[in-house]
Enzyme design. Structure first.
Site, mmCIF file in Angstrom:
data_model
loop_
_atom_site.group_PDB
_atom_site.id
_atom_site.type_symbol
_atom_site.label_atom_id
_atom_site.label_comp_id
_atom_site.label_asym_id
_atom_site.label_seq_id
_atom_site.Cartn_x
_atom_site.Cartn_y
_atom_site.Cartn_z
ATOM 1 N N GLU A 130 33.246 69.694 2.906
ATOM 2 C CA GLU A 130 34.184 69.286 3.753
ATOM 3 C C GLU A 130 35.675 68.634 3.002
ATOM 4 O O GLU A 130 36.618 68.098 3.698
ATOM 5 C CB GLU A 130 33.559 68.438 4.947
ATOM 6 C CG GLU A 130 32.835 67.339 4.407
ATOM 7 C CD GLU A 130 31.462 67.519 4.307
ATOM 8 O OE1 GLU A 130 30.750 66.723 4.329
ATOM 9 O OE2 GLU A 130 31.001 68.736 3.846
ATOM 10 N N ARG B 189 20.417 63.865 -2.239
ATOM 11 C CA ARG B 189 19.546 63.506 -1.066
ATOM 12 C C ARG B 189 18.490 64.494 -0.791
ATOM 13 O O ARG B 189 17.349 63.978 -0.323
ATOM 14 C CB ARG B 189 20.417 63.101 -0.043
ATOM 15 C CG ARG B 189 21.070 61.830 -0.407
ATOM 16 C CD ARG B 189 22.006 61.353 0.627
ATOM 17 N NE ARG B 189 23.256 62.098 1.077
ATOM 18 C CZ ARG B 189 24.208 62.171 0.184
ATOM 19 N NH1 ARG B 189 24.614 61.400 -0.679
ATOM 20 N NH2 ARG B 189 25.311 62.999 0.725
#
Length: 182
Positions: free
Chosen positions: A106, A69
């Site tokens: 994460e 992105r």
């Protein structure tokens, strides 16, 4: 810096155009989906414009975008400020000689690679991605650029997940974000 001018009406439009998808890609993750931002041409343009307004005239010669992105926001920023765009890619996506940096995110581990000669010693770099969560990806990008002698001026993300404390892992490196997600 946390956020852009809070009074800037463009920020609300950007924030409201981001869809949150619960339990993606795994249970417990609240995925910040920027594809809905991209469908809103005004929100997309305002996002790029806010970054360009911040970085124009800052003598930045490299905009390093993190796959995937960061590839959406990085090139228009680079073009507008007169810098080159350097893609930081996942393993085995770049031909030729690369350097790599492993990192923890994460929900797993990953690696970024960059062409060895894409960035020269002493160049001033901006790192761009859509989101900072735990900070692992941005830290890997900073390490890659600094290993070749670049000065990382700042990191820029559309979204920050402050509860994951990624900003704290950047060792004081400036971070500019547009939207804090809660």
């Amino acid at each position: 810096m946390s956020g852009h001018k809070a009074e800037d009406p463009r920020i609300h439009g950007i924030a409201s155009s981001i869809r949150v998808v619960p339990n993606f890609p795994k249970p417990g993750i609240m995925f910040q989906d920027i594809t809905t931002l991209l469908l809103d041409h005004r929100a997309f343009k305002n996002t790029v414009d806010l970054f360009v307004e911040r970085y124009r005239g800052k003598n930045i010669s490299v905009v390093a975008g993190i796959e995937a992105r960061g590839f959406i926001f990085g090139p228009p920023i680079a073009l507008a400020i007169g810098a080159k765009f350097v893609p930081l890619r996942k393993p085995r996506k770049l031909p030729g000689k690369v350097i790599s940096e492993k990192y923890v995110l994460e929900y797993g581990t990953d690696c970024l690679e960059m062409h060895v000669e894409a960035v020269k010693f002493g160049e001033r770099a901006l790192v761009v991605d859509d989101l900072i969560a735990t900070g692992g990806t941005l830290c890997a990008a900073i390490r890659l650029l600094e290993r070749v002698g670049a000065e990382v001026v700042e990191c820029a993300c559309v979204i920050e997940l402050p509860e994951l404390k990624g900003r704290e892992r950047l060792n004081g490196k400036p971070l500019f974000i547009l939207v804090e997600s809660h």
